[in-house]
Scaffold this motif. Sequence first.
Motif, mmCIF file in Angstrom:
data_model
loop_
_atom_site.group_PDB
_atom_site.id
_atom_site.type_symbol
_atom_site.label_atom_id
_atom_site.label_comp_id
_atom_site.label_asym_id
_atom_site.label_seq_id
_atom_site.Cartn_x
_atom_site.Cartn_y
_atom_site.Cartn_z
ATOM 1 N N ARG A 199 0.918 -1.109 0.074
ATOM 2 C CA ARG A 199 0.035 -0.024 0.041
ATOM 3 C C ARG A 199 0.945 1.429 -0.043
ATOM 4 O O ARG A 199 0.397 2.247 0.531
ATOM 5 N N GLU A 200 2.039 1.167 -0.589
ATOM 6 C CA GLU A 200 2.851 2.390 -0.587
ATOM 7 C C GLU A 200 2.713 2.874 -2.014
ATOM 8 O O GLU A 200 2.509 2.250 -2.831
ATOM 9 N N THR A 201 2.968 4.201 -1.990
ATOM 10 C CA THR A 201 2.778 5.119 -3.386
ATOM 11 C C THR A 201 4.076 5.822 -3.502
ATOM 12 O O THR A 201 4.732 6.576 -2.234
ATOM 13 N N GLY A 202 4.365 6.029 -4.662
ATOM 14 C CA GLY A 202 5.450 6.790 -4.717
ATOM 15 C C GLY A 202 5.640 7.185 -6.376
ATOM 16 O O GLY A 202 4.854 6.805 -7.211
ATOM 17 N N THR A 203 6.329 8.337 -6.641
ATOM 18 C CA THR A 203 6.414 8.845 -8.144
ATOM 19 C C THR A 203 7.373 8.004 -8.807
ATOM 20 O O THR A 203 8.655 7.789 -8.374
ATOM 21 N N GLY A 204 7.175 7.514 -9.968
ATOM 22 C CA GLY A 204 8.132 6.647 -10.680
ATOM 23 C C GLY A 204 8.483 7.299 -11.961
ATOM 24 O O GLY A 204 8.408 8.507 -12.231
ATOM 25 N N ARG A 205 9.436 6.996 -12.526
ATOM 26 C CA ARG A 205 10.301 7.461 -13.625
ATOM 27 C C ARG A 205 9.131 7.565 -15.017
ATOM 28 O O ARG A 205 8.268 6.571 -15.005
ATOM 29 N N ALA A 206 9.111 8.656 -15.529
ATOM 30 C CA ALA A 206 8.185 8.648 -16.860
ATOM 31 C C ALA A 206 9.058 8.952 -17.865
ATOM 32 O O ALA A 206 8.886 10.256 -18.244
ATOM 33 N N PRO A 207 9.669 8.294 -18.358
ATOM 34 C CA PRO A 207 10.645 8.746 -19.652
ATOM 35 C C PRO A 207 9.989 9.179 -20.740
ATOM 36 O O PRO A 207 9.003 8.708 -21.257
ATOM 37 N N ASP A 208 10.435 10.302 -21.218
ATOM 38 C CA ASP A 208 9.870 11.091 -22.347
ATOM 39 C C ASP A 208 10.554 10.362 -23.699
ATOM 40 O O ASP A 208 11.766 10.290 -23.566
ATOM 41 N N PRO A 209 9.709 10.074 -24.805
ATOM 42 C CA PRO A 209 8.247 10.390 -24.776
ATOM 43 C C PRO A 209 7.395 9.425 -24.533
ATOM 44 O O PRO A 209 6.274 9.393 -24.551
ATOM 45 N N ALA A 210 7.781 8.017 -23.998
ATOM 46 C CA ALA A 210 7.063 6.885 -23.922
ATOM 47 C C ALA A 210 6.022 6.877 -23.023
ATOM 48 O O ALA A 210 4.950 6.472 -23.241
ATOM 49 N N MET A 211 6.321 7.599 -21.921
ATOM 50 C CA MET A 211 5.318 7.686 -20.719
ATOM 51 C C MET A 211 4.707 9.091 -20.764
ATOM 52 O O MET A 211 4.028 9.229 -19.744
ATOM 53 N N ARG A 212 4.878 10.042 -21.579
ATOM 54 C CA ARG A 212 4.425 11.337 -21.489
ATOM 55 C C ARG A 212 3.101 11.219 -21.903
ATOM 56 O O ARG A 212 2.535 10.974 -23.108
ATOM 57 N N GLY A 213 2.078 11.373 -21.164
ATOM 58 C CA GLY A 213 0.536 11.639 -21.420
ATOM 59 C C GLY A 213 0.336 10.100 -21.929
ATOM 60 O O GLY A 213 -0.767 9.869 -22.740
#
Length: 451
Positions: free
Chosen positions: A102-116
């Motif tokens: 039940r932990e939450t954290g911000t992960g990597r969002a490599p651009d452009p694959a994970m942008r939007g």
Amino acid sequence: MAGSRRRRRLRRQRQRAAAAERDLPPNPTTPNAQDPSASVVDLPPELLAEIQCRLGFVDRLNFLAGCGGAGTSLLRHKAEAPCLVLPGETTDAMTLFSTASRETGTGRAPDPAMRGHVVLSSTDGWLVTADAQATLRMANPVTGEQAELPGIATGTIPFFSSCGSHILDSNLFEAVRFGGLPNGERRPPLTLAKWQMRKWFYRKAVLSTSPRPGRYAAMLILAREFGAPAFATAGDPAWRLAPSRDGVEDAIHHEGRFYSVTYAGVVEAWDRDAETGEFTSTPVAPGLPGGEDVRRRKYIAAAPDGRLMAVLKDSKKEAIKVEHYWPREQLESPVFEVWVFDGERRQWVTAPDIGDLALFVGVNTSVCVSAKEHPGIRGGCVYYTDDELGKASLRLERDGYPSHRSSIDGDCSYELRDLGVYVLKDGTVERVEGLRRHPCWPPPAWFTPSV
């Protein structure tokens, strides 16, 4: 005089200690703190595993990413439990939620694959995403690696592009899917804007086991109205449409092959012709009991011991007991059935109780894990997410429909139709506990971290 004797004695002691240190063999398992080339991966594997077990969810992912190739062996020792990929508050961020801790954290969002991004699949730590330009990419949120998959207009899918849209030749498409036009009828071309592709044309994309950029096979499942799958490989980077009269509803990659279940409840295995590169299917099991009902959602998964499993999803309507943000008279909640294929008797066996196993199903993945190996995961349950990308986007366009939701703080906008936990023994449906407030679009997706 005494002082000089003491100084000479200390000097001799230091010289003997320095000589002894020079004669000691180096310790290959202990990194030298003064060696700039030393790193955490030089630690003994058992110590790395101990560190991994003591870290929290997000820190553990960062630790695995820092271990590089050593992280792969650590995950073989202790695999991560499935988590949820949730959209972040900005397009360049995403949220990871552990269903086990039940932990939450911000992960990597490599651009452009994970942008939007909209997530279409998850395989061994790699996601397949689709953007608003209909581009398909594979990405690993833990390591940040990514690669572009073949363009949808390449290969044998009869598409051609015009003014920012994809125009599908319906007649050529159905000739491939059905082996000829149904009843000899001819249909007009179908135009899809690029932003519509990820909602109404793509349904799911399945990668082969242990994929990597330059080393993968991919199966693209199209939306129900189209039905047929398409395949591409790193060595043949073009989407090849494959025939499927019943249409493919769900698929996995298991023991070196793609397995799928059709809308009619038939489980098939797919093989690639080495000469032509084309994929064809062969039924490997009798039809699922009740699977012929096209209104029932069907998933296919593999148990940890290798047995094929099928999950059938139906829905029931219940009176609303809480006030929602937008008015309705009834609320739909899911009902699941689980079937296990008995290879010796060549038949499907109903499984009202799956013991310590837990199933995770949704539009982007179908996976079965052991709850014993993942404390915090509930055995005998089906964890589920939304089924339809297009319908999920339409719900957000309705007046008053919430743009965010959570499972804590008494949030009454949380809908069990979209995301929850189904208990097989008693048929109850519960929320995913501890899920903090997050945007409703793109829909949550299952993800098993790997490196």
